[in-house]
Scaffold this motif. Sequence first.
Motif, PDB file in Angstrom:
ATOM      1  N   LEU A  58       0.855  -1.181   0.000  1.00 38.24           N
ATOM      2  CA  LEU A  58       0.000   0.000   0.000  1.00 38.24           C
ATOM      3  C   LEU A  58       0.895   1.236   0.000  1.00 38.24           C
ATOM      4  O   LEU A  58       1.769   1.372   0.861  1.00 38.24           O
ATOM      5  CB  LEU A  58      -0.911   0.002   1.230  1.00 38.24           C
ATOM      6  CG  LEU A  58      -1.889  -1.163   1.330  1.00 38.24           C
ATOM      7  CD1 LEU A  58      -2.617  -1.137   2.664  1.00 38.24           C
ATOM      8  CD2 LEU A  58      -2.891  -1.123   0.181  1.00 38.24           C
ATOM      9  N   GLN A  59       0.678   2.103  -0.956  1.00 35.31           N
ATOM     10  CA  GLN A  59       1.515   3.297  -1.088  1.00 35.31           C
ATOM     11  C   GLN A  59       0.686   4.550  -0.833  1.00 35.31           C
ATOM     12  O   GLN A  59      -0.428   4.682  -1.346  1.00 35.31           O
ATOM     13  CB  GLN A  59       2.132   3.354  -2.484  1.00 35.31           C
ATOM     14  CG  GLN A  59       2.994   4.575  -2.733  1.00 35.31           C
ATOM     15  CD  GLN A  59       3.730   4.472  -4.045  1.00 35.31           C
ATOM     16  OE1 GLN A  59       4.674   3.708  -4.175  1.00 35.31           O
ATOM     17  NE2 GLN A  59       3.315   5.250  -5.041  1.00 35.31           N
ATOM     18  N   ILE A  60       1.228   5.458  -0.025  1.00 37.53           N
ATOM     19  CA  ILE A  60       0.546   6.718   0.285  1.00 37.53           C
ATOM     20  C   ILE A  60       1.443   7.877  -0.125  1.00 37.53           C
ATOM     21  O   ILE A  60       2.559   8.026   0.376  1.00 37.53           O
ATOM     22  CB  ILE A  60       0.229   6.853   1.782  1.00 37.53           C
ATOM     23  CG1 ILE A  60      -0.544   5.650   2.303  1.00 37.53           C
ATOM     24  CG2 ILE A  60      -0.553   8.140   2.041  1.00 37.53           C
ATOM     25  CD1 ILE A  60      -0.735   5.677   3.803  1.00 37.53           C
ATOM     26  N   GLU A  61       0.957   8.679  -1.037  1.00 37.07           N
ATOM     27  CA  GLU A  61       1.613   9.940  -1.395  1.00 37.07           C
ATOM     28  C   GLU A  61       0.878  11.029  -0.629  1.00 37.07           C
ATOM     29  O   GLU A  61      -0.364  11.041  -0.601  1.00 37.07           O
ATOM     30  CB  GLU A  61       1.519  10.160  -2.898  1.00 37.07           C
ATOM     31  CG  GLU A  61       2.166  11.430  -3.391  1.00 37.07           C
ATOM     32  CD  GLU A  61       1.879  11.666  -4.864  1.00 37.07           C
ATOM     33  OE1 GLU A  61       2.400  12.648  -5.408  1.00 37.07           O
ATOM     34  OE2 GLU A  61       1.104  10.884  -5.457  1.00 37.07           O
ATOM     35  N   ALA A  62       1.597  11.939   0.025  1.00 35.40           N
ATOM     36  CA  ALA A  62       0.916  12.889   0.898  1.00 35.40           C
ATOM     37  C   ALA A  62       1.665  14.211   0.996  1.00 35.40           C
ATOM     38  O   ALA A  62       2.871  14.289   0.742  1.00 35.40           O
ATOM     39  CB  ALA A  62       0.760  12.289   2.296  1.00 35.40           C
ATOM     40  N   LEU A  63       0.926  15.242   1.407  1.00 42.38           N
ATOM     41  CA  LEU A  63       1.503  16.558   1.664  1.00 42.38           C
ATOM     42  C   LEU A  63       1.035  17.052   3.026  1.00 42.38           C
ATOM     43  O   LEU A  63      -0.168  17.099   3.293  1.00 42.38           O
ATOM     44  CB  LEU A  63       1.086  17.556   0.582  1.00 42.38           C
ATOM     45  CG  LEU A  63       1.670  18.964   0.737  1.00 42.38           C
ATOM     46  CD1 LEU A  63       3.182  18.944   0.457  1.00 42.38           C
ATOM     47  CD2 LEU A  63       0.973  19.951  -0.206  1.00 42.38           C
ATOM     48  N   ASN A  64       1.989  17.403   3.888  1.00 45.12           N
ATOM     49  CA  ASN A  64       1.695  17.987   5.195  1.00 45.12           C
ATOM     50  C   ASN A  64       1.967  19.486   5.161  1.00 45.12           C
ATOM     51  O   ASN A  64       2.919  19.940   4.509  1.00 45.12           O
ATOM     52  CB  ASN A  64       2.544  17.345   6.287  1.00 45.12           C
ATOM     53  CG  ASN A  64       2.099  15.937   6.618  1.00 45.12           C
ATOM     54  OD1 ASN A  64       0.955  15.558   6.358  1.00 45.12           O
ATOM     55  ND2 ASN A  64       2.986  15.148   7.183  1.00 45.12           N
ATOM     56  N   VAL A  65       1.136  20.230   5.886  1.00 44.75           N
ATOM     57  CA  VAL A  65       1.279  21.691   5.929  1.00 44.75           C
ATOM     58  C   VAL A  65       1.293  22.164   7.383  1.00 44.75           C
ATOM     59  O   VAL A  65       0.830  21.452   8.287  1.00 44.75           O
ATOM     60  CB  VAL A  65       0.130  22.394   5.165  1.00 44.75           C
ATOM     61  CG1 VAL A  65       0.157  22.010   3.689  1.00 44.75           C
ATOM     62  CG2 VAL A  65      -1.230  22.042   5.776  1.00 44.75           C
ATOM     63  N   ASP A  66       1.820  23.390   7.606  1.00 41.91           N
ATOM     64  CA  ASP A  66       1.837  23.943   8.960  1.00 41.91           C
ATOM     65  C   ASP A  66       0.491  24.595   9.263  1.00 41.91           C
ATOM     66  O   ASP A  66      -0.454  24.525   8.461  1.00 41.91           O
ATOM     67  CB  ASP A  66       3.010  24.900   9.145  1.00 41.91           C
ATOM     68  CG  ASP A  66       2.940  26.124   8.236  1.00 41.91           C
ATOM     69  OD1 ASP A  66       1.836  26.445   7.728  1.00 41.91           O
ATOM     70  OD2 ASP A  66       3.992  26.770   8.033  1.00 41.91           O
TER      71      ASP A  66
END
Length: 240
Positions: free
Chosen positions: A206-214
Motif C-alpha cells: 500500500l503506497q501513500i503519497e501525501a503533503l503535510n502543511v503547517d
Amino acid sequence: MVERGSGIAVWRQIGESLADDIRNKLYAAGEQLPSEPELAARFSVNRHTIRRAMGELEQSGLVRIEQGRGTFVQEHAIDYAIGKRTRFSENLRSQGMLGHQEVLGSQSLRAADIAKHLGLARSAPLLRVQIVGKAENRPISTSEHYFDEKRFPDFAQRLAALRSISKVYAHYGIGDYTRKWSRITAVLPSPETARLLGQPKTRPILQIEALNVDQEGAPLQYSIARFVGDLVQLMVADDG
C-alpha cells in the motif's frame, strides 16, 4: 505424520497440519515456526517439500516469510489511520503497540516536481530523508520525506536522535501540522522496498503519497510511504 499414496499431495498435508497447529494456538501470532530442517525431519520429507507447504501457507495469509530470518505466524492487521493528523507512533500506541521510525539515509537534491508540491522554486535545494517505520521492531513501512533544505538543514540528524517527526518539528517551533491531502494506491514493491519490508516482490504493498502543511497552510513535507500490504489496513479517518 503424512500419508503417502492417499491421493493428497504430501506438501498439502504438511500445510494443513501446520495450519491446524496455528489455528489451535500451538504457535502464537508473531511466533517463529520451526526451521525448514526441523520440519523436514518432523515430517520425514525434503526441504523442497517443506518450502512448498510454507509457500501455500503464506498465500493463505497464515504466515509470513522473511528472507534471512524465517517463517512467522501472521499477526492481526494493524489499523493505520489516515486523517488530518496522521502520526506514526500515535497510530500504533492507540493499539497498544510500540512504534518508532529509523533513518536509513538522507540526500540533498533538486527535483522540480517535488519542489512544486512544497511551493518552492524549481531549482530549490531539497532534503530527502529515507525512513523505515517499525511496530514492535517489525518493519511495517518504508518512506521518503522531502523538505525545504534551507528551512530544515539538519532534519535527518535530529530525526535519527528523536525517532519522531513530530518531535523534530517541535524543535523547529512547529507545534502542530496537518495532512492537506493523501493519495492511496496498491503497487508492487521495488526489490529494495521488498527487502526492507521482508516480503516477496510479487506481493502488493500500500503506497501513500501525501503533503503535510503547517498551521498557516504552508507546505512542510511531501512524502511517499509504502506499507506491508498484508499487515496494515489503512483507515481514512474523519478527524476534523
